[in-house]
Write an enzyme that holds these catalytic residues in place. Structure first.
Site, PDB file in Angstrom:
ATOM      1  N   ASN A 236      10.030  -8.093  -8.331  1.00 37.18           N
ATOM      2  CA  ASN A 236      10.921  -7.601  -6.894  1.00 37.18           C
ATOM      3  C   ASN A 236      11.913  -6.755  -7.694  1.00 37.18           C
ATOM      4  O   ASN A 236      12.672  -7.023  -8.261  1.00 37.18           O
ATOM      5  CB  ASN A 236      11.171  -8.500  -6.207  1.00 37.18           C
TER       6      ASN A 236
ATOM      7  N   TYR B 261      -1.125  -6.593   1.404  1.00 35.43           N
ATOM      8  CA  TYR B 261      -0.470  -5.513   0.343  1.00 35.43           C
ATOM      9  C   TYR B 261      -1.066  -5.895  -0.923  1.00 35.43           C
ATOM     10  O   TYR B 261      -1.430  -4.997  -1.730  1.00 35.43           O
ATOM     11  CB  TYR B 261       0.998  -5.840   0.471  1.00 35.43           C
TER      12      TYR B 261
ATOM     13  N   SER C 185      -4.498  -5.073  -1.866  1.00 35.46           N
ATOM     14  CA  SER C 185      -4.773  -3.490  -1.848  1.00 35.46           C
ATOM     15  C   SER C 185      -4.396  -3.054  -3.354  1.00 35.46           C
ATOM     16  O   SER C 185      -4.977  -2.133  -3.846  1.00 35.46           O
ATOM     17  CB  SER C 185      -4.254  -2.690  -0.876  1.00 35.46           C
ATOM     18  N   LYS C 186      -3.329  -3.772  -3.816  1.00 35.25           N
ATOM     19  CA  LYS C 186      -2.603  -3.086  -5.029  1.00 35.25           C
ATOM     20  C   LYS C 186      -3.741  -3.883  -6.193  1.00 35.25           C
ATOM     21  O   LYS C 186      -4.082  -3.086  -7.256  1.00 35.25           O
ATOM     22  CB  LYS C 186      -1.290  -3.719  -5.240  1.00 35.25           C
TER      23      LYS C 186
ATOM     24  N   LYS D  52      13.131  -4.299   3.171  1.00 30.33           N
ATOM     25  CA  LYS D  52      13.325  -5.383   2.047  1.00 30.33           C
ATOM     26  C   LYS D  52      14.243  -6.202   2.130  1.00 30.33           C
ATOM     27  O   LYS D  52      15.425  -5.804   2.708  1.00 30.33           O
ATOM     28  CB  LYS D  52      12.780  -4.762   0.947  1.00 30.33           C
TER      29      LYS D  52
ATOM     30  N   ILE E   8      -1.909  11.688  -0.943  1.00 22.67           N
ATOM     31  CA  ILE E   8      -2.975  11.328  -1.802  1.00 22.67           C
ATOM     32  C   ILE E   8      -4.184  10.930  -1.386  1.00 22.67           C
ATOM     33  O   ILE E   8      -5.290  11.057  -2.079  1.00 22.67           O
ATOM     34  CB  ILE E   8      -2.363   9.989  -2.629  1.00 22.67           C
TER      35      ILE E   8
ATOM     36  N   ASP F 291       8.209 -18.240   9.853  1.00 25.35           N
ATOM     37  CA  ASP F 291       7.686 -17.903   8.371  1.00 25.35           C
ATOM     38  C   ASP F 291       6.778 -16.659   8.445  1.00 25.35           C
ATOM     39  O   ASP F 291       6.097 -16.338   9.436  1.00 25.35           O
ATOM     40  CB  ASP F 291       7.035 -19.023   7.619  1.00 25.35           C
TER      41      ASP F 291
ATOM     42  N   PRO G 202       3.184 -15.157   7.894  1.00 25.95           N
ATOM     43  CA  PRO G 202       1.950 -15.729   7.436  1.00 25.95           C
ATOM     44  C   PRO G 202       1.307 -15.758   5.858  1.00 25.95           C
ATOM     45  O   PRO G 202       1.561 -14.595   5.357  1.00 25.95           O
ATOM     46  CB  PRO G 202       0.979 -14.943   8.107  1.00 25.95           C
TER      47      PRO G 202
ATOM     48  N   LEU H 171       6.278  11.618   2.304  1.00 26.93           N
ATOM     49  CA  LEU H 171       7.349  11.473   3.203  1.00 26.93           C
ATOM     50  C   LEU H 171       6.718  10.602   4.361  1.00 26.93           C
ATOM     51  O   LEU H 171       7.269  11.043   5.529  1.00 26.93           O
ATOM     52  CB  LEU H 171       7.927  12.829   3.497  1.00 26.93           C
TER      53      LEU H 171
ATOM     54  N   THR I 119       2.092  -4.393  -9.191  1.00 30.54           N
ATOM     55  CA  THR I 119       3.218  -5.309  -8.991  1.00 30.54           C
ATOM     56  C   THR I 119       2.785  -6.813  -9.560  1.00 30.54           C
ATOM     57  O   THR I 119       1.530  -6.861  -9.688  1.00 30.54           O
ATOM     58  CB  THR I 119       3.211  -5.414  -7.228  1.00 30.54           C
ATOM     59  N   ASP I 120       3.496  -7.529  -9.591  1.00 34.66           N
ATOM     60  CA  ASP I 120       3.221  -8.927 -10.142  1.00 34.66           C
ATOM     61  C   ASP I 120       2.423  -9.777  -8.693  1.00 34.66           C
ATOM     62  O   ASP I 120       2.090 -10.841  -9.114  1.00 34.66           O
ATOM     63  CB  ASP I 120       4.540  -9.803 -10.419  1.00 34.66           C
ATOM     64  N   GLU I 121       2.679  -9.096  -7.581  1.00 31.56           N
ATOM     65  CA  GLU I 121       2.059  -9.779  -6.407  1.00 31.56           C
ATOM     66  C   GLU I 121       0.363 -10.069  -6.571  1.00 31.56           C
ATOM     67  O   GLU I 121      -0.163 -10.887  -5.841  1.00 31.56           O
ATOM     68  CB  GLU I 121       2.533  -9.313  -5.272  1.00 31.56           C
TER      69      GLU I 121
END
Ligand code: NAD
Ligand code: TYD
Length: 350
Positions: free
Chosen positions: A186, A157, A160-161, A196, A62, A287, A289, A37, A132-134
Site C-alpha cells: 500500500n 481488483y 484483475s491485476k 483510499k 488504453i 465491513d 466484503p 483522466l 500490487t501485493d494484493e
C-alpha cells in the site's frame, strides 16, 4: 542512452510521482504520459512539469486499440512503464467489469501493440508492468509475501491485476517479450485520491466528519511512501533483470486502527485541537466484503539484488503527507466536489 518511454496512468497518484522523477532525473529521455483522466486522473498533479521540453501528455484510453496502435507508430516508444489501472478495491466490488476492461483488456492491448511494433527486434526494449501485493491474497497473523508466493487474489481488483500479471508473464514466455513486473504494498503520500484510507481520513478529520473504520479495524497493511515507490520503479527499470518479478515494500506493517489513531494524534497537533479530539470521530462501520486480513511484503530481494530501500520512516512520510494535504486545500476541495460527493454518499450510507 536516450529513451522514449510511455508511462501510462501518469496523471494518477503513483504515476505522477514517477513522471516527475523521470523528467527531473533523466533530461535526455522523452517521457510520454498517456492517461484517460478518469475520476482518479488529475493534471493538477503535474502542473509543475507540464511545460518541460521532453514531456508530452497524451489523453487517451488504453482500451482503445486503434488509438494505442496509432500512438506506437507515431512515437515509437522503446519502453512502457504501465501504471494505468482501476485501482480501488471498494469500487471493484460495485463495478467489477470496469476493472476487467481497463486492467485486463487494456493491458492486453498495450502488450499486443508493444509486441507487434517491436517483435522483429526486442533488444533494449522493456515492458515494465506495475502491480500490487494484493495478487498474493491474504496472510494470517504471520508470514510475508515473497516473489514465490502463489497468486491467490480475493477481490475483483486483485483478480484483475493478477490476470494482467499472468498475461505479461505469458507474453514473455510465448513471444519473448522483455518484461519486468513489480508488486508493491500500500502506498501513501501527496496527491492520493481521497477514496483510499489515509487521504480519506485526513480529509474527514479536517472537516470534522466521522472516520469510517471497516469491521473491527484489526486489518493489517504494509505502508510505503509514494516517492519511495517511484525510486524503486526507477531502480528496477534501469537495473532489474528481464523476466523477473520484484516485491517492493518497507517492512512497515500497521493495523488499521493503530494507524488511524496515529494519524489522529498528528492531525490534532497540526490543527491545534485538544488531544484525542480527532480520535473521537472514529466510527466502526460495516465491513468490506471479502476483506483481506493482512498484507506484508518481504522486500529483501530488491534490497539484496538492486540495493534499493525506502528513504523515509513512516513517521516522516506521514508528517510530509499531512502537511501536503493541509497546504493544498484547493487540490483537496477540487477533487472532493461533484462526483466525489455522490460516490461517498453511496459507499458510506450502508
Ligand atoms: P490511481 O487510481 O491514482 O491512478 C490510475 C491512473 O490511471 C489515473 O490517472 C487514471 O486516469 C488512469 N486510467 C485509469 N483507467 C485508464 C484507462 N482505461 N486508460 C488510460 N488511463 C487510465 O492509481 P495509483 O494508486 O496511482 O496506482 C497506479 C498503479 O499502481 C496501478 O496499476 C495499481 O494497481 C498499482 N499499485 C497501487 C498501489 C497503491 O497503494 N495505490 C500499490 C501497489 C500497486
Ligand atoms: P485502502 O486504502 O482502500 O487500500 P486496500 O484496500 O488496497 O488495502 O484500504 C486500506 C485499509 O483500510 C483496508 O484494510 C480497508 C480499510 N479502510 C477502512 O477501514 N475504511 C475506509 O473508509 C477505507 C477506504 C479503507
Amino acid at each position: 542512452m536516450k529513451k522514449k518511454i510511455l508511462i501510462t496512468g501518469g496523471a494518477g497518484f503513483i504515476g505522477s510521482h514517477v513522471v516527475r522523477l523521470f523528467l527531473n532525473k533523466y533530461p535526455n529521455y522523452d517521457i510520454y504520459n498517456l492517461d484517460a483522466l478518469t475520476y482518479a486522473g488529475n493534471l493538477e498533479n503535474l502542473t509543475d512539469i507540464e511545460n518541460v521540453k521532453n514531456y508530452t501528455f497524451i489523453k487517451g484510453d488504453i482500451t482503445d486499440e486503434v488509438f494505442i496502435y496509432k500512438i506506437f507508430s507515431k512515437y515509437k516508444f522503446d519502453s512502457v512503464i504501465h501504471l494505468a489501472a482501476e485501482s480501488h478495491v471498494d469500487r471493484s466490488i460495485t463495478d467489477p467489469l470496469a476493472f476487467v476492461k481497463t486492467n485486463v483488456i487494456g493491458t492486453m492491448i498495450l502488450l499486443n501493440a508493444f509486441k507487434d511494433y517491436w517483435s522483429s527486434n526486442f533488444e533494449n526494449k522493456l515492458f515494465y508492468h506495475i502491480s500490487t501485493d494484493e495478487v498474493y491474497g491474504t496472510l494470517s497473523e504471520t508470514g510475508l509475501f515473497t516473489e514465490e508466493t502463489p497468486y491467490n487474489p480475493n477481490s475483483p481488483y486483485s483478480s484483475s491485476k493478477a490476470s494482467s500479471d499472468h498475461f505479461v508473464r505469458a507474453y514473455g514466455e510465448t513471444y519473448n517479450l522483455p518484461y519486468i513486473i513489480s508488486n508493491c504494498s500500500n502506498n501513501y503520500g501527496q496527491n492520493q485520491f481521497p477514496e483510499k484510507l489515509i487521504p480519506l481520513f485526513i480529509n474527514n478529520i479536517i472537516n470534522n466528519k466521522p472516520l469510517p473504520v471497516y469491521g473491527d479495524g484489526n486489518y493489517t497493511r504494509d505502508w510505503l511512501y509514494v516517492k519511495d515507490h517511484a525510486t524503486a520503479i526507477d531502480t528496477i527499470f534501469h537495473n532489474g533483470l528481464n523476466n523477473e518479478t520484484y516485491n517492493i515494500g518497507g517492512f512497515n506493517e500497521w493495523k488499521n486502527l493503530d494507524l488511524v489513531k496515529l494519524l489522529c494524534g498528528h492531525m490534532d497537533v497540526k490543527l491545534k485541537r485538544t488531544p484525542k479530539k480527532s480520535e473521537a470521530l472514529i466510527t466502526f462501520v460495516k465491513d468490506r466484503p471479502g476483506h483481506d486480513l493482512r498484507y506484508a511484503i518481504d522486500a529483501s530481494k530488491i534490497k539484496r539484488e538492486l540495493g534499493w530501500e525506502p528513504s523515509v520512516t513512516f513517521e516522516e512520510g506521514l508528517k510530509i503527507t499531512i502537511d501536503w494535504y493541509l497546504d493544498n486545500n484547493k487540490w483537496l476541495q477540487n477533487v472532493t466536489s461533484g462526483l466525489y460527493q455522490s460516490y461517498y454518499e453511496k459507499q458510506y450510507r450502508k
